[in-house]
Design an enzyme around this catalytic site. Structure first.
Site: not given
Length: 319
Positions: A159, A185
């Site tokens: 990501s 994350y």
């Protein structure tokens, strides 16, 4: 730092859809696994792989929910898989190895984003455990089948969020520092990219090539289930989400699946691997402190960090 991280002018873009990137791709006789393949980007990925002729497995924690979502694709196989449970991963891998001699495409698509602090049974932080370690163990358990065909691709969803944090080897599981869901994350997404770097190095002699992909910002996925209403509204307005401003455009689910499909199947990538891709091309390498919202930071493709993470990951899963 030497890296093949450079765009190749693929002819596709952020707006490309699966019908475009999969045109003329024939996957008849191929076996593909898509974790998280029953919802969101994963479901679009499964649909495209199946349309190209592949046999597709879509493992899920909730098998009944997955089968319900795949009602219109009854030939897609479903088996239980919990990426936070090492025993579940081993059982799933054993079932795959008992049913096929080779796996041609492994799409490590499932993931979680910015949940409250939780840990697996080993005490490992949930995002690192699910997004990286679970897929790491799964890939290793399927190595025999990936190598059997001599031309396999492993695609792991990273990501743009990798820019929130490198892998903090001194305290990966947040036992000494305050938990930050967004930086945790980011750490897991950096780990996904580093995994592809070292996997490609080790696998290329066996015909296994690896890629990390950023699918783009797709607000209509279950990945956002831990976000507050305020954060979801911010996404819809392309406003601040996570630790800093990310004004990149939003994508549809189909557009979000396209880079994964391109990395998994495109003949443009023959003989290549170990790179981070976005918008259906290899991404530019940018400085770690770059304000640019595109590209990949050096810490996410550093081969020395990738090797270090691989060794640690083996230790963490008890191999």
């Amino acid at each position: 730092m030497f890296t093949p991280q450079s765009p190749i002018a693929s002819g596709f873009s952020a707006a490309s859809i699966p019908d475009e990137v999969m045109r003329h791709i024939d996957l008849r006789g191929k076996y593909a696994i898509v974790t998280g393949g029953h919802s969101g980007i994963g479901l679009e990925t499964v649909r495209a792989l199946r349309a190209a002729g592949a046999r597709v497995m879509a493992p899920a924690r909730d098998v009944a929910q997955a089968r319900a979502a795949l009602t219109n694709m009854p030939d897609v196989m479903v088996q239980p898989l919990d990426l936070m449970d090492p025993d579940s991963i081993n059982r799933f891998a054993d079932a795959v190895l008992a049913s096929t001699d080779s796996v041609d495409i492994l799409l490590n698509n499932a993931g979680i984003m910015a949940p409250p602090l939780s840990r697996d049974a080993r005490g490992y932080e949930s995002q690192f455990s699910t997004n990286h370690l679970g897929h790491f163990q799964l890939t290793l358990r399927l190595w025999q089948a990936l190598a059997a065909g001599g031309n396999a691709r492993v695609v792991t969803l990273s990501s743009l969020g990798h820019r929130y944090s490198p892998v903090c080897f001194e305290d990966i599981h947040y036992t000494q520092r305050p938990y930050d869901p967004w930086r945790a994350y980011g750490q897991s997404k950096t780990a996904n990219a580093l995994f592809a770097v070292h996997l490609d190095k080790l696998g290329r002699e066996s015909g296994i090539r690896a890629f990390a992909v950023h699918p783009g910002r797709v607000p209509t996925t279950r990945l956002s289930r831990f976000m507050t209403p305020e954060e979801k509204a911010a996404v819809a307005q392309a406003a601040q989400v996570g630790p800093d401003f990310v004004p990149s455009p939003l994508k549809t689910l189909a557009q979000g699946a396209s880079t994964s499909l391109w990395a998994a199947t495109s003949p443009q990538l023959a003989g290549m691997g170990g790179v981070y891709c976005a918008d259906c091309d290899i991404s530019l390498l940018v400085a770690d402190d770059s304000p640019d919202v595109s590209g990949v930071r050096r810490w996410a493709i550093d081969p020395r960090q990738a090797e270090r993470l691989w060794a640690l990951s083996l230790e963490l899963i008890g191999e």
